[in-house]
Design an enzyme around this catalytic site. Structure first.
Site, mmCIF file in Angstrom:
data_model
loop_
_atom_site.group_PDB
_atom_site.id
_atom_site.type_symbol
_atom_site.label_atom_id
_atom_site.label_comp_id
_atom_site.label_asym_id
_atom_site.label_seq_id
_atom_site.Cartn_x
_atom_site.Cartn_y
_atom_site.Cartn_z
ATOM 1 N N GLY A 165 -16.865 -11.530 45.382
ATOM 2 C CA GLY A 165 -16.464 -11.194 44.021
ATOM 3 C C GLY A 165 -15.239 -10.321 43.864
ATOM 4 O O GLY A 165 -14.670 -10.256 42.767
ATOM 5 N N GLU A 194 -19.819 -11.338 51.302
ATOM 6 C CA GLU A 194 -19.561 -12.775 51.400
ATOM 7 C C GLU A 194 -18.364 -13.162 50.531
ATOM 8 O O GLU A 194 -18.481 -13.983 49.625
ATOM 9 C CB GLU A 194 -20.821 -13.462 50.866
ATOM 10 C CG GLU A 194 -21.035 -14.874 51.200
ATOM 11 C CD GLU A 194 -22.440 -15.237 50.774
ATOM 12 O OE1 GLU A 194 -23.231 -15.584 51.656
ATOM 13 O OE2 GLU A 194 -22.767 -15.147 49.565
ATOM 14 N N PRO A 195 -17.221 -12.536 50.761
ATOM 15 C CA PRO A 195 -16.072 -12.836 49.902
ATOM 16 C C PRO A 195 -15.445 -14.184 50.213
ATOM 17 O O PRO A 195 -15.511 -14.672 51.342
ATOM 18 C CB PRO A 195 -15.082 -11.704 50.226
ATOM 19 C CG PRO A 195 -15.440 -11.274 51.608
ATOM 20 C CD PRO A 195 -16.906 -11.545 51.804
ATOM 21 N N CYS A 228 -2.004 -36.220 31.483
ATOM 22 C CA CYS A 228 -2.078 -36.605 30.082
ATOM 23 C C CYS A 228 -3.008 -35.660 29.338
ATOM 24 O O CYS A 228 -4.105 -36.042 28.894
ATOM 25 C CB CYS A 228 -2.568 -38.040 29.975
ATOM 26 S SG CYS A 228 -1.482 -39.151 30.827
HETATM 27 N N1 LLP Z 1 -21.282 -15.990 47.493
HETATM 28 C C1 LLP Z 1 -21.815 -16.789 46.567
HETATM 29 C C2 LLP Z 1 -23.252 -17.060 46.592
HETATM 30 C C3 LLP Z 1 -21.001 -17.363 45.581
HETATM 31 O O1 LLP Z 1 -21.528 -18.134 44.651
HETATM 32 C C4 LLP Z 1 -19.608 -17.095 45.596
HETATM 33 C C5 LLP Z 1 -18.727 -17.687 44.584
HETATM 34 C C6 LLP Z 1 -19.086 -16.264 46.602
HETATM 35 C C7 LLP Z 1 -19.964 -15.722 47.540
HETATM 36 C C8 LLP Z 1 -17.625 -15.940 46.721
HETATM 37 O O2 LLP Z 1 -17.115 -15.347 45.588
HETATM 38 P P1 LLP Z 1 -15.609 -14.779 45.594
HETATM 39 O O3 LLP Z 1 -15.528 -13.659 46.588
HETATM 40 O O4 LLP Z 1 -14.719 -15.888 45.962
HETATM 41 O O5 LLP Z 1 -15.397 -14.313 44.202
HETATM 42 N N2 LLP Z 1 -14.231 -21.427 40.759
HETATM 43 C C9 LLP Z 1 -14.192 -20.069 40.294
HETATM 44 C C10 LLP Z 1 -14.949 -19.135 41.231
HETATM 45 C C11 LLP Z 1 -16.394 -19.518 41.385
HETATM 46 C C12 LLP Z 1 -17.105 -18.642 42.384
HETATM 47 C C13 LLP Z 1 -18.436 -19.193 42.697
HETATM 48 N N3 LLP Z 1 -19.159 -18.449 43.659
HETATM 49 C C14 LLP Z 1 -12.742 -19.622 40.160
HETATM 50 O O6 LLP Z 1 -11.844 -20.418 40.401
HETATM 51 O O7 LLP Z 1 -12.498 -18.489 39.768
#
Ligand code: LLP
Length: 430
Positions: A239, A280-281, A352
């Site tokens: 996140g 878990e980034p 489009c």
């Molecule tokens: N762990 C789990 C269980 C998750 O669902 C996610 C992201 C992450 C880790 C990694 O999150 P991060 O560190 O990348 O924020 N498509 C959207 C982002 C969706 C994220 C979904 N889950 C965007 O383009 O902003």
């Protein structure tokens, strides 16, 4: 590891021109040294804040096999959220034992496949999944974690907020589902290793992740006293946001880990728990390690109240970067050709649709067809969310290796691939 590479990844004009000529545009470009450096920095920051840590790479952010292999080489676990992502990790040479399987609606075949591969961890998301796992479980090396919804509402786009109670993800702590899930899992003899939460994505304010982590820690402490259950792992999810524009001010990873861990650890210490802490980034590891190159095409100006608006169309669009359309995401756009005079323009794709990629950005006043533009910070959730809309072939991805030498890691989609799934039933072709 060579000398540190600046973030985010940017190309100089000769390199951009060489890559564009060789591989075509739109083109995704990734940096191996930067990805390795970013992983190492995140790990070091986390480790400095807490003695027993574990870092996973969320492969949904960018599932290029080359990146999965690098993340594995850097000793990250790989978070997979589908059978396809698991197969991607396996194809990259990641042992299933190093994969963590997420998903709010894993089907029985996906679960069977993951267990057959001897997946390292399954993160059970809801009560039916726990019941299913208990009904099929045989002694094996796989661990089970429970995904919890800690009931926090992060400040981010509503479509990427997941930690709140009103969400499809996880077992709510507040309504007793989390405790019920743990009871059922233990009664079914599942090897429950601990708890997980992920509260949202592109978070520039860490309060939600911290509050989520505190919620998990309090729950773990209460389960120790109520059920005599000791959590060995607590995963705080991903996140952490990145600066896609100069207005975004994310915390640096050192401050983030320090703040996150300090408050979670206090609760764990008071409760006498010393679990391994995980994060878990996805975006924070890969977002700044990638950029997209586009070539400018049609340029036009229209009269608008108080002046004129200039539309600069590029040779990609929402099929290679759906984030502006989906989440109103903003990026910096840089012309590869320096210019004394700048003028505002709206950069559009060629789909489009209105397909506004980057509204109202400064570009050279004399911008012309054929100019190259680079868009930094597109390493995460661009390639992995790309589509074939309007039958655009998905772009190639080039990885700049340790000394800067380019290696093609995903070629541009071919026309044969584009039509490979189609079948024209007999008699339809005249
Ligand atoms: N762990 C789990 C269980 C998750 O669902 C996610 C992201 C992450 C880790 C990694 O999150 P991060 O560190 O990348 O924020 N498509 C959207 C982002 C969706 C994220 C979904 N889950 C965007 O383009 O902003």
């Amino acid at each position: 590891m060579p000398t540190p590479v600046d973030t985010p990844l940017r190309l100089d004009f000769p390199t951009a021109e060489r890559l564009a000529t060789q591989y075509g545009t739109p083109l995704y470009v990734l940096s191996e040294p930067l990805f390795r450096q970013t992983i190492r920095r995140y790990k070091a920051a986390f480790q400095a804040a807490y003695p027993k840590t574990e870092l996973s790479y969320a492969s949904k952010a960018n599932g290029s096999l080359a990146l999965l292999a690098i993340a594995h080489d850097e000793d990250c676990l790989i978070d997979v959220a589908s059978e396809g992502e698991l197969r991607g990790a396996l194809a990259a040479g990641v042992p299933a034992a190093r994969c963590v399987f997420h998903g709010n609606n894993k089907d029985v075949l996906e679960i069977a496949f993951a267990l057959e591969c001897k997946i390292g961890t399954i993160v059970a998301d809801n009560l039916p999944e726990i019941d299913h796992l208990t009904s099929i479980w045989r002694p094996c090396s796989t661990k089970v974690m429970l995904r919890l919804a800690p009931g926090v509402d992060p400040i981010t786009h509503e479509k990427i907020a997941t930690g709140q109670e009103d969400s499809k993800f996880g077992l709510n702590i507040s309504d007793g589902a989390a405790e019920e899930g743990l009871r059922r899992a233990l009664a079914g003899s599942l090897p429950v290793a601990g708890f997980h939460c992920h509260v949202g994505s592109q978070l520039l304010n860490p309060e939600a992740q911290i509050a989520g982590g505190e919620g998990l820690a309090k729950f773990a402490v209460s389960m120790k006293s109520r059920l005599g259950y000791t959590a060995e792992f607590i995963n705080l999810g991903g996140g952490l946001g990145i600066a896609c524009t100069e207005h975004d001010r994310p915390l640096d990873v050192e401050t983030y880990c320090e703040k996150l861990v300090a408050r979670v650890k206090r609760i764990l210490d008071e409760g006498g728990l010393q679990p391994i802490l995980g994060q878990e980034p996805g975006r924070a590891l890969v977002g700044e390690c990638g950029l997209t190159l586009y070539t400018v095409g049609a340029i036009k100006e229209v009269p608008v109240t108080g002046g004129r608006r200039r539309y600069v169309s590029v040779d990609g669009g929402l099929s290679d970067n759906p984030r502006p359309a989906l989440y109103g995401a903003e990026y910096r756009v840089e012309s590869m050709r320096p210019s004394a005079e700048m003028a505002r323009a709206t950069v559009c794709g060629k789909h489009c649709e209105s397909d506004e990629l980057f509204p109202n950005v400064p570009l050279p006043a004399d911008i012309a067809a054929g100019d190259l533009l680079q868009v930094p910070c597109t390493g995460a959730y661009n390639s992995s969310m790309s589509s074939n809309y309007n039958r655009f072939p998905r772009p190639a991805t080039v990885l700049l290796r340790m000394q800067g030498e380019p290696a093609l890691v995903q070629r541009r989609e071919s026309w044969a691939e584009m039509f490979a799934r189609e079948n024209l039933p007999d008699g339809l072709r005249r």
